[in-house]
Each structure stands twice: as structure tokens, then as C-alpha cells.
Design a protein around this motif. Structure first.
Motif: not given
Length: 80
Positions: A30, A32-33, A68, A71
Motif C-alpha cells: 500500500q 500514497h503519492r 510514491d 505505507d
């Protein structure tokens, strides 16, 4: 200016690659940007300081970048 931007991006990618070499965490499950702004120096001229030397004058332009960030890793403590 595009050559400087390319060089800065390559330096960032190299630093990130070196930082991730120490521990094999497997795949990223997982992410996120993240977007951030940094100031890139651009030489706009120079001013003489005597005896044939000169001091460069810089201005700074804001540059935006995205990357990126993982996580959750497949092996958070490293592959055993």
C-alpha cells in the motif's frame, strides 16, 4: 534548465535507491503519492570582487516533485 532538473531528479533517485538497499522488505502492498516543493538555484549573473575574481549571483525558482511513498510492506522488518 531542463538538464539541471534532470540531474536533480537523477540525484534524488540515486539517493532513494541507496537508502533502500540495506533491507529487503519485499513488495509494497500500500502506498500514497507525496508532492513537495523545493527551491532550485539558478545563476543569474555575477559581481566583481576585485583581483579578477567574481561572486556568482543566484535566484531561486520553486520546483514541484511527486513520488510514491510505501505505507505497508510485505516484510516490514525485512525478509528472513
Amino acid at each position: 534548465m531542463s538538464a539541471r532538473l534532470l540531474l536533480a531528479g537523477a540525484a534524488l533517485a540515486f539517493a532513494l535507491a541507496l537508502a533502500s538497499c540495506g533491507l529487503d522488505r519485499g513488495r509494497c502492498l500500500q502506498s500514497h503519492r507525496e508532492r513537495y516543493t523545493w527551491l532550485m538555484p539558478i545563476q543569474v549573473g555575477s559581481t566583481p570582487c576585485g583581483n579578477g575574481c567574481s561572486v556568482p549571483l543566484y535566484t531561486y525558482i520553486p520546483m514541484e516533485d511527486e513520488h510514491d511513498v510505501c505505507d505497508r510492506w510485505e516484510f516490514p522488518e525485512g525478509r528472513k
